[in-house]
Design a protein around this motif. Structure first.
Motif, short mmCIF file in Angstrom:
data_model
loop_
_atom_site.label_atom_id
_atom_site.label_comp_id
_atom_site.label_asym_id
_atom_site.label_seq_id
_atom_site.Cartn_x
_atom_site.Cartn_y
_atom_site.Cartn_z
N LEU A 131 0.57 -0.73 0.13
CA LEU A 131 -0.01 0.20 -0.16
C LEU A 131 0.70 1.43 -0.15
O LEU A 131 0.15 1.79 -0.82
N ILE A 132 1.92 1.48 0.71
CA ILE A 132 2.90 2.54 0.84
C ILE A 132 3.71 3.20 -0.70
O ILE A 132 3.56 3.93 -0.77
N PRO A 133 3.98 1.94 -1.75
CA PRO A 133 4.29 2.26 -2.75
C PRO A 133 3.12 3.02 -3.72
O PRO A 133 3.21 3.78 -4.82
N VAL A 134 2.12 2.60 -3.55
CA VAL A 134 0.86 2.79 -4.30
C VAL A 134 0.67 3.67 -3.68
O VAL A 134 0.03 4.89 -4.08
N ALA A 135 0.48 4.22 -2.33
CA ALA A 135 -0.41 5.81 -2.12
C ALA A 135 0.58 6.48 -2.56
O ALA A 135 0.68 7.59 -3.33
N ALA A 166 2.31 11.25 -6.16
CA ALA A 166 2.95 11.83 -6.82
C ALA A 166 2.16 12.39 -8.36
O ALA A 166 2.07 13.26 -9.28
N LEU A 167 1.19 10.81 -9.10
CA LEU A 167 -0.52 11.54 -9.89
C LEU A 167 -0.36 12.69 -9.68
O LEU A 167 -1.40 13.30 -10.45
#
Length: 56
Positions: free
Chosen positions: A7-11, A16-17
């Motif tokens: 979840l941390i990389p997805v968040a 960033a998006l």
């Protein structure tokens, strides 16, 4: 705990998006005329008759 690893990389990616979308909107001039759009709804557009001429 293993879900945090995913979840941390997805968040971070979604953050960033969103930030890049906001910066793109700033550079393309989306926020330059904020008052114009708000006042444009109050101005009645000029009407045209069947021959294409404007009437008052």
């Amino acid at each position: 705990m293993t879900t945090h690893v995913h979840l941390i990389p997805v968040a971070l990616f979604l953050g960033a998006l969103g930030l890049s979308g906001f910066l793109w909107a700033l550079r393309s001039g989306q926020y330059e005329d904020l008052d114009g759009a708000a006042e444009r709804i109050l101005i009645e557009p000029e009407r045209q008759n069947s021959e294409g001429h404007r009437t008052n």
